[in-house]
Design a protein around this motif. Structure first.
Motif, PDB file in Angstrom:
ATOM      1  N   VAL A   8     -59.153 -23.629 -11.149  1.00 30.62           N
ATOM      2  CA  VAL A   8     -59.021 -24.008  -9.514  1.00 30.62           C
ATOM      3  C   VAL A   8     -60.094 -24.334  -9.172  1.00 30.62           C
ATOM      4  O   VAL A   8     -61.243 -24.595  -9.040  1.00 30.62           O
ATOM      5  CB  VAL A   8     -58.943 -22.179  -9.581  1.00 30.62           C
ATOM      6  N   ARG A   9     -59.725 -25.970  -7.723  1.00 27.23           N
ATOM      7  CA  ARG A   9     -60.133 -26.191  -7.383  1.00 27.23           C
ATOM      8  C   ARG A   9     -60.347 -26.296  -5.664  1.00 27.23           C
ATOM      9  O   ARG A   9     -58.964 -25.133  -4.890  1.00 27.23           O
ATOM     10  CB  ARG A   9     -60.238 -28.088  -6.830  1.00 27.23           C
ATOM     11  N   ALA A  10     -60.257 -26.682  -4.509  1.00 25.97           N
ATOM     12  CA  ALA A  10     -60.494 -26.168  -4.039  1.00 25.97           C
ATOM     13  C   ALA A  10     -60.749 -26.959  -1.909  1.00 25.97           C
ATOM     14  O   ALA A  10     -61.753 -27.507  -2.520  1.00 25.97           O
ATOM     15  CB  ALA A  10     -61.412 -24.560  -2.546  1.00 25.97           C
ATOM     16  N   TRP A  11     -60.248 -26.750  -0.364  1.00 28.17           N
ATOM     17  CA  TRP A  11     -60.034 -27.325   0.082  1.00 28.17           C
ATOM     18  C   TRP A  11     -59.989 -26.232   1.107  1.00 28.17           C
ATOM     19  O   TRP A  11     -59.423 -25.953   0.896  1.00 28.17           O
ATOM     20  CB  TRP A  11     -59.188 -28.668  -0.649  1.00 28.17           C
ATOM     21  N   SER A  12     -60.638 -27.611   2.605  1.00 29.70           N
ATOM     22  CA  SER A  12     -60.608 -26.819   3.389  1.00 29.70           C
ATOM     23  C   SER A  12     -60.642 -27.263   4.869  1.00 29.70           C
ATOM     24  O   SER A  12     -60.727 -28.074   4.731  1.00 29.70           O
ATOM     25  CB  SER A  12     -62.101 -25.915   3.938  1.00 29.70           C
ATOM     26  N   GLU A  13     -59.452 -26.788   6.112  1.00 32.31           N
ATOM     27  CA  GLU A  13     -59.466 -26.890   7.401  1.00 32.31           C
ATOM     28  C   GLU A  13     -60.124 -26.675   7.905  1.00 32.31           C
ATOM     29  O   GLU A  13     -60.146 -25.041   8.128  1.00 32.31           O
ATOM     30  CB  GLU A  13     -57.630 -27.411   6.853  1.00 32.31           C
TER      31      GLU A  13
END
Length: 343
Positions: free
Chosen positions: A284-289
């Motif tokens: 699992v990897r993650a990004w945000s806005e």
């Protein structure tokens, strides 16, 4: 018959309130176990001294610990026979939870809709978590797909609740006494203030974690989540145990520390979707806005509305939805929440 097979879709009645067993007293063990399961490093939850310097009496347990505990109480009555948990809305954290607090849950059925295949239906509930004083510490709406016991059973009239797309900033509950005017950015781990973030900005959180079967099972038991799809490999045609969606939420939130270390407290859950299933072995990897920004009345405290997206390793950068509007197959989670940040 003394055993309980759980509720099926036809067992729910619109407007009924279900009081869930069993109350749970929170201890410092929850914090230690949470930090063992996830790479969680937000300072306000890690240090009593940091929390006291921010106007709180001590470090609360992580907001998602409170969420998992309240959620777990509801599973035997709401999602024991679930096919999948589908989404969240109108969530608000109303009071911090500290070691020594005792939490219980109750849910009101606010919507029912049978699926076109006649084999299952969607149940909408509004859940509240209450402490030992009867004070609400958390509330949210979720909807879950539940199997029917008897496919021939008549369906109730379809009722789908009208839900707000987001919690207005004016409805955010700021913990009593919270004060970031003397915030220590060095101890928190990053220099970025509320003012440093721009609406529309995207942040790649860089790090990844491979989901382990053992950790998922430990987490699911810790939160007393008894949904069969998480425990029993014979409950799915593919013979796999579905990773609890809350496990993915906590993993993604912990990964977001790298770039959002100062997004200290989650105060609202606007929307959430478990876009695709997660299984052991997935990385699992993650990004945000940054979706929105708001000032608050608390000294030194601003609010950021953030989209947190968890993806499987190998998914293209900032992937979300395809041209047809459906989620990219590598997207696991799409979560929209408000967090409190120093100004």
């Amino acid at each position: 018959m003394k055993t309980n097979a759980g509720r099926f879709f036809e067992d729910y009645r619109l407007g009924e309130t279900i009081v869930h067993a069993v109350p749970r007293t929170v201890s410092g063990g929850e914090r230690a176990m949470y930090h063992a399961l996830y790479p969680a490093r937000h300072a306000l939850y890690s240090s009593d001294e940091f929390a006291r310097a921010s106007g709180l009496p001590a470090a609360p347990v992580d907001d998602l610990v409170a969420f998992h505990l309240v959620f777990g109480k509801t599973v035997p009555d709401i999602s024991l026979n679930a096919v999948a948990n589908l989404g969240y809305a109108e969530g608000r954290w109303l009071k911090p939870v500290f070691p020594g607090d005792t939490l219980r849950s109750e849910s009101t059925v606010i919507g029912l809709k049978e699926n076109s295949n006649g084999k299952s239906g969607v149940v909408y509930v509004r859940t509240r978590g209450l402490n030992q004083r009867g004070e609400a510490v958390l509330e949210y709406v979720r909807w879950v797909m539940v199997r029917k016991r008897d496919e021939a059973a008549p369906a109730p009239e379809a009722t789908v609740p009208a839900l707000a797309k987001s919690v207005p900033a004016s409805d955010l509950v700021i913990p009593e006494g919270l004060d970031f005017s003397g915030y220590d950015f060095t101890l928190a781990g990053e220099p970025h203030r509320w003012d440093d973030y721009e609406i529309g900005e995207r942040i790649d959180h860089v790090d990844g974690v491979t989901i382990e079967e053992s950790e998922h099972m430990l987490a699911t038991r810790l939160w007393q989540n008894t949904a069969k799809v998480h425990f029993d490999a014979t409950n799915r045609p593919d013979g796999k145990r579905l990773i609890y969606g809350g496990h993915v939420i906590s993993m993604a939130r912990a990964l977001s520390f790298n770039g959002l270390a100062n997004a200290q407290m989650i105060v609202a859950l606007n929307a959430g979707a478990h876009a695709n299933p997660c299984f052991a072995g997935d990385t699992v990897r993650a990004w945000s806005e940054v979706l929105d920004k708001a000032e608050t009345s608390a000294p030194g405290v601003g609010a950021l509305r953030l989209r947190l997206v968890a993806v499987k390793h190998g998914t293209e950068a900032f992937a979300l939805k395809a041209e047809d509007g459906k989620y990219h197959p590598g997207v696991l989670l799409d979560l929209d929440y408000w967090a409190l940040v120093p100004r």
